[in-house]
Design a protein around this motif. Sequence first.
Motif, PDB file in Angstrom:
ATOM      1  N   ARG A 164       0.828  -1.211   0.000  1.00 60.00           N
ATOM      2  CA  ARG A 164       0.000   0.000   0.000  1.00 60.00           C
ATOM      3  C   ARG A 164       0.863   1.263   0.000  1.00 60.00           C
ATOM      4  O   ARG A 164       0.473   2.283  -0.551  1.00 60.00           O
ATOM      5  N   VAL A 165       2.045   1.205   0.588  1.00 61.38           N
ATOM      6  CA  VAL A 165       2.983   2.340   0.535  1.00 61.38           C
ATOM      7  C   VAL A 165       3.583   2.448  -0.866  1.00 61.38           C
ATOM      8  O   VAL A 165       3.740   3.541  -1.410  1.00 61.38           O
ATOM      9  N   ALA A 166       3.894   1.310  -1.478  1.00 59.93           N
ATOM     10  CA  ALA A 166       4.541   1.288  -2.789  1.00 59.93           C
ATOM     11  C   ALA A 166       3.609   1.635  -3.943  1.00 59.93           C
ATOM     12  O   ALA A 166       4.039   2.255  -4.926  1.00 59.93           O
ATOM     13  N   MET A 167       2.334   1.265  -3.849  1.00 60.35           N
ATOM     14  CA  MET A 167       1.411   1.407  -4.986  1.00 60.35           C
ATOM     15  C   MET A 167       1.337   2.809  -5.577  1.00 60.35           C
ATOM     16  O   MET A 167       1.342   2.949  -6.803  1.00 60.35           O
ATOM     17  N   PRO A 168       1.294   3.881  -4.791  1.00 60.81           N
ATOM     18  CA  PRO A 168       1.225   5.206  -5.413  1.00 60.81           C
ATOM     19  C   PRO A 168       2.479   5.564  -6.214  1.00 60.81           C
ATOM     20  O   PRO A 168       2.455   6.464  -7.054  1.00 60.81           O
ATOM     21  N   LEU A 169       3.582   4.848  -5.965  1.00 59.76           N
ATOM     22  CA  LEU A 169       4.847   5.137  -6.637  1.00 59.76           C
ATOM     23  C   LEU A 169       5.024   4.325  -7.917  1.00 59.76           C
ATOM     24  O   LEU A 169       5.964   4.546  -8.668  1.00 59.76           O
ATOM     25  N   LEU A 170       4.128   3.379  -8.163  1.00 57.93           N
ATOM     26  CA  LEU A 170       4.225   2.519  -9.341  1.00 57.93           C
ATOM     27  C   LEU A 170       3.418   3.102 -10.488  1.00 57.93           C
ATOM     28  O   LEU A 170       2.252   3.447 -10.321  1.00 57.93           O
ATOM     29  N   ARG A 171       4.024   3.191 -11.634  1.00 57.52           N
ATOM     30  CA  ARG A 171       3.394   3.693 -12.857  1.00 57.52           C
ATOM     31  C   ARG A 171       3.639   2.682 -13.973  1.00 57.52           C
ATOM     32  O   ARG A 171       4.545   1.866 -13.888  1.00 57.52           O
ATOM     33  N   ARG A 172       2.872   2.794 -15.024  1.00 54.87           N
ATOM     34  CA  ARG A 172       3.165   1.986 -16.213  1.00 54.87           C
ATOM     35  C   ARG A 172       4.541   2.403 -16.704  1.00 54.87           C
ATOM     36  O   ARG A 172       4.827   3.585 -16.849  1.00 54.87           O
TER      37      ARG A 172
END
Length: 185
Positions: free
Chosen positions: A170-178
């Motif tokens: 949940r911490v990492a998800m906002p930092l992941l992009r296509r």
Amino acid sequence: MKLALQRPFYKYQRGETIAVRRSPSNPLQGIVRIGPHVFRAALGRGGLTRRKREGDGATPIGRMPVLAGFRRGGMQDRDNAGLRLLRVGTRDGWCDAPGHPSYNRPVRLPFRASHETLLRDDVLYDFGFVLDWNLRSRRRGLGSAIFLHVAKPGYPPTEGCIALSRRDMRVAMPLLRRGTILRVC
């Protein structure tokens, strides 16, 4: 009153690479660095490999861009992911049969060839990110369904994926992009 999840203070920079390294204390676990965050991870039961093969249980060494994301359908939690997550349901699967034309592709269930079901009874695929391992330039038998997903408690080995705790995901998800690169070394 419902509290909104806060965005992390760190802003992902275009072209930034997420480093995934083997843990010095356990070859079946890893250390994932995303900007200022460092997370523990589960790796494949076959350790890390440069010669990935279907069914070997190893996590492939290499650079794997994030292509897409998915989440369990029906969950009410906000995900705050950096890309739109597709909702998976009872008819969503992933073909892992090297001889089938749909090898290493999403499929609709029921499906006769060997496949993985994306809607699971456990938490592993509550949130997942499809990594470009053997997808855009697909070759039969070189491995399928390599995802970044939620780890089981205690970080037991995966079938070749990279897995973070639900909290760390949940911490990492906002930092992941296509296009975000996961570099496994």
